[in-house]
Enzyme design. Structure first.
Site, PDB file in Angstrom:
ATOM      1  CG  MET A 152      37.328 -65.715  18.551  1.00  0.00           C
ATOM      2  SD  MET A 152      36.524 -65.975  20.163  1.00  0.00           S
ATOM      3  CE  MET A 152      35.688 -67.556  19.885  1.00  0.00           C
ATOM      4  CG  ASP A 203      18.204 -73.637  -4.564  1.00  0.00           C
ATOM      5  OD1 ASP A 203      18.593 -73.656  -5.744  1.00  0.00           O
ATOM      6  OD2 ASP A 203      18.977 -73.710  -3.575  1.00  0.00           O
ATOM      7  CE  LYS A 218      20.886 -79.896  -9.531  1.00  0.00           C
ATOM      8  NZ  LYS A 218      21.034 -78.440  -9.492  1.00  0.00           N
TER       9      LYS A 218
END
Length: 265
Positions: A170, A35, A57
């Site tokens: 949890m 990226d 991008k």
């Protein structure tokens, strides 16, 4: 023999916030598709011989399409001698990183892949701001939302049970109580979900089921995290498809005919 694609989370930018697993894979990489937001100090961990390709991008800038990125991953894994291909994404690949589209492309091409998580932007920003996202005195839920959906929907249209993913920390041991709360909040009993126990450890377990099935589930090891939403549907359908031959076999009576009542039950 095809190469393997590692989809790696680069975290917020600092190299010392990478996981050890991510750093190890980067040091062995032969091709890196990264990226635009990935920092140079992280790219410097790659071997000098590695082929580094910026596929990022940026808003307002010309860039490669998602389809082109998918094709590059598949081409390098299939057509070159490279055995370790890294798709390097900023943050965590599974959080607003278009990971689903890339996994679809790799599965269609039958390319082996592994996902290596990274520190997501929400966690990094909270650490920098010196706040806790889930202070029990002030917040019992954390909703991670993007302001830019692929359907150009407003935030008011995006934040709803059918268009949101919920990650419940949890969730056990009383899963029936957890499911009841989700149903009362607007979820349907058929909503798909995934329960991940001991995530990232050698004794990791992943179960795909519906909320209705989860309500009566037992024997789920702790610690566990519950992911609820449509993002789990494909895996649920794949699991059901794997079970269908067994169900049909067990549903046959001695004459070899199918007992439709068994299937409906």
């Amino acid at each position: 023999m095809f190469g393997k694609v590692y989809i790696v989370g680069a975290g917020p930018g600092a190299a010392d916030l990478l996981t050890l697993r991510a750093a190890t894979v980067l040091r062995a990489a032969q091709v890196v598709l990264h990226d635009d937001l990935v920092s140079q100090e992280i790219l410097d961990l790659c071997p000098a011989s590695a082929q580094i390709i910026n596929v990022g991008k940026r808003c307002g800038s010309r860039s490669r399409s998602q389809e082109q990125i998918n094709a590059l991953m598949v081409w390098h894994a299939r057509e070159t001698q490279s055995q370790t291909i890294v798709r390097l994404k900023s943050g965590d690949p599974a959080v607003f990183g278009r990971l689903g589209e890339e996994l679809d492309a790799l599965r269609r091409a039958e390319i082996e892949f592994e996902i290596i998580p990274g520190v997501t932007a929400a966690s990094a920003a909270a650490a920098s701001a010196k706040i806790t996202l889930t202070d029990r005195r002030a917040a019992s839920a954390l909703v991670v939302v993007t302001a830019h959906s692929s359907r150009n929907q407003s935030l008011s249209e995006t934040v709803e049970p059918t268009r949101s993913t919920y990650a419940l920390y949890m969730p056990g041991p009383d899963y029936s109580k957890t499911v009841q709360g989700l149903l009362e909040s607007g979820h349907e009993p058929k909503t798909p979900c995934a329960v991940v126990s001991n995530a990232g450890r050698t004794n990791e377990e992943v179960r795909y089921l519906t909320l209705h099935e989860l309500k009566s589930a037992s024997g789920i090891p702790a610690p566990a995290l519950l992911i609820v939403g449509e993002v789990a549907r494909e895996h649920l359908e794949r699991r059901q498809g794997d079970l269908l031959p067994q169900i049909l076999s067990e549903a046959k009576d001695p004459s070899g005919t199918i007992n439709s009542q068994f299937i409906q039950a």
